[in-house]
Motif scaffolding. Structure first.
Motif, mmCIF file in Angstrom:
data_model
loop_
_atom_site.group_PDB
_atom_site.id
_atom_site.type_symbol
_atom_site.label_atom_id
_atom_site.label_comp_id
_atom_site.label_asym_id
_atom_site.label_seq_id
_atom_site.Cartn_x
_atom_site.Cartn_y
_atom_site.Cartn_z
ATOM 1 N N GLY A 1 10.572 4.859 2.718
ATOM 2 C CA GLY A 1 10.157 6.416 2.537
ATOM 3 C C GLY A 1 10.144 6.860 0.807
ATOM 4 N N VAL A 2 8.915 6.126 0.529
ATOM 5 C CA VAL A 2 8.466 6.270 -1.620
ATOM 6 C C VAL A 2 7.838 7.778 -1.355
ATOM 7 C CG1 VAL A 2 7.255 5.517 -3.095
ATOM 8 C CG2 VAL A 2 7.683 3.799 -1.050
ATOM 9 N N GLN A 3 8.919 8.284 -2.707
ATOM 10 C CA GLN A 3 8.639 10.325 -2.947
ATOM 11 C C GLN A 3 7.746 9.822 -3.576
ATOM 12 O OE1 GLN A 3 9.763 11.994 -1.188
ATOM 13 N NE2 GLN A 3 10.455 10.560 0.272
ATOM 14 N N GLU A 4 7.493 9.123 -4.996
ATOM 15 C CA GLU A 4 6.937 8.888 -6.567
ATOM 16 C C GLU A 4 6.031 7.722 -6.411
ATOM 17 O OE1 GLU A 4 7.560 9.424 -11.204
ATOM 18 O OE2 GLU A 4 9.384 9.603 -10.175
ATOM 19 N N VAL B 1 0.917 -1.179 -0.047
ATOM 20 C CA VAL B 1 0.069 -0.196 -0.172
ATOM 21 C C VAL B 1 1.295 1.648 0.087
ATOM 22 C CG1 VAL B 1 -1.518 1.525 1.159
ATOM 23 C CG2 VAL B 1 -1.629 -1.266 1.271
ATOM 24 N N LEU B 2 0.932 1.693 -1.178
ATOM 25 C CA LEU B 2 1.970 2.583 -1.055
ATOM 26 C C LEU B 2 0.430 4.550 -1.391
ATOM 27 C CD1 LEU B 2 4.771 1.867 -3.860
ATOM 28 C CD2 LEU B 2 4.894 1.520 -1.168
ATOM 29 N N VAL B 3 0.867 5.451 -0.785
ATOM 30 C CA VAL B 3 0.122 6.433 -1.316
ATOM 31 C C VAL B 3 0.355 7.624 -1.002
ATOM 32 C CG1 VAL B 3 -2.320 7.062 -0.076
ATOM 33 C CG2 VAL B 3 -2.132 5.384 -0.374
ATOM 34 N N ARG B 4 0.370 8.557 -1.642
ATOM 35 C CA ARG B 4 1.028 10.714 -1.234
ATOM 36 C C ARG B 4 -0.369 10.931 -2.417
ATOM 37 N NH1 ARG B 4 6.054 10.799 0.148
ATOM 38 N NH2 ARG B 4 5.942 13.290 -0.308
ATOM 39 N N VAL C 1 3.087 -4.231 3.681
ATOM 40 C CA VAL C 1 4.429 -3.015 3.083
ATOM 41 C C VAL C 1 3.757 -2.061 2.636
ATOM 42 C CG1 VAL C 1 5.994 -2.725 1.359
ATOM 43 C CG2 VAL C 1 5.283 -5.368 2.453
ATOM 44 N N SER C 2 3.991 -0.511 3.664
ATOM 45 C CA SER C 2 2.851 0.481 3.637
ATOM 46 C C SER C 2 4.386 1.351 2.761
ATOM 47 C CB SER C 2 2.369 1.047 5.026
ATOM 48 O OG SER C 2 3.033 0.891 5.819
ATOM 49 N N GLY C 3 4.035 3.197 2.037
ATOM 50 C CA GLY C 3 5.155 3.710 1.762
ATOM 51 C C GLY C 3 4.584 4.478 1.218
ATOM 52 N N GLY C 4 4.896 5.803 1.387
ATOM 53 C CA GLY C 4 4.470 7.024 1.151
ATOM 54 C C GLY C 4 4.136 8.583 1.976
#
Length: 198
Positions: A170-173, A91-94, A140-143
């Motif tokens: 620490g996902v930036q995009e 789960v990656l969210v920004r 696994v999460s990030g953003g």
């Protein structure tokens, strides 16, 4: 006359993210730079103490759960453990988007992404559909941590939120192409190298 107490010197530490398949090569380079090593169990990982005083704390990506690695040495067992393929829900969210996936090890099995974050409820519903029918052992999460927490608080993903969470990325995009990199990082060892005080 009393001399002022000297302030303690800080040890310099750095952390590397190393895939299981590259662990032996990493250790070979570490040994070439710092001298022969002695293995020791420490802080939930494998501690390598080099001849020059430098240490490397190697930690598996997976929490202890009764599935140990195999091998004659601690290093072999750790490499074997880290190489085990586990089921991941990513789960990656920004604000700029979301990327969701089910994965086995570094292999993406199903995914969905969008170029804008709509709302937590809708994103959670997408995640539930992507996770359904797959073995999800870890999240696994990030953003953006706040947005991720909002998504994971939704009832749509309640069946999965009890899973152990791995290290936050620490996902930036956030986009579809980010997912394989996120899976690879989640499956990699964390190695903290500490130089001796000098």
């Amino acid at each position: 006359m009393d001399r002022p107490a000297s302030s303690p010197r800080r040890q310099a530490s750095r952390t590397a993210v190393v895939p299981a398949g590259r662990l032996h090569g990493w250790v070979d380079r570490f040994t070439a730079s710092h001298g022969p090593v002695v293995e020791d169990l420490d802080d939930g990982g494998l501690l390598l103490r080099a001849a020059d005083g430098t240490t490397a704390l190697l930690k598996s990506p997976w929490p202890a759960d009764g599935r140990p690695g195999r091998g004659a040495t601690g290093l072999e067992r750790l490499a074997s453990l880290a190489a085990q393929e586990r089921g991941l829900g990513i789960v990656l969210v920004r604000r700029g988007g979301y990327a969701l996936a089910s994965a086995t090890g570094t292999t993406i099995l199903a995914s969905k992404s969008g170029n804008r974050f709509i709302d937590a409820k809708t994103t959670a519903e997408h995640a539930a559909r992507i996770f359904a029918g797959h073995r999800i052992e870890y999240i696994v999460s990030g953003g953006d941590r706040t947005l991720v927490e909002q998504v994971l608080a939704q009832s749509a993903v309640k069946a999965f939120t009890g899973r152990t969470r791995l290290a936050f990325l620490g996902v930036q995009e956030v986009r579809s192409a980010t997912l394989p990199h996120a899976a690879a990082e989640a499956c990699s060892l964390r190695i903290t190298v500490t130089e001796p005080e000098g």
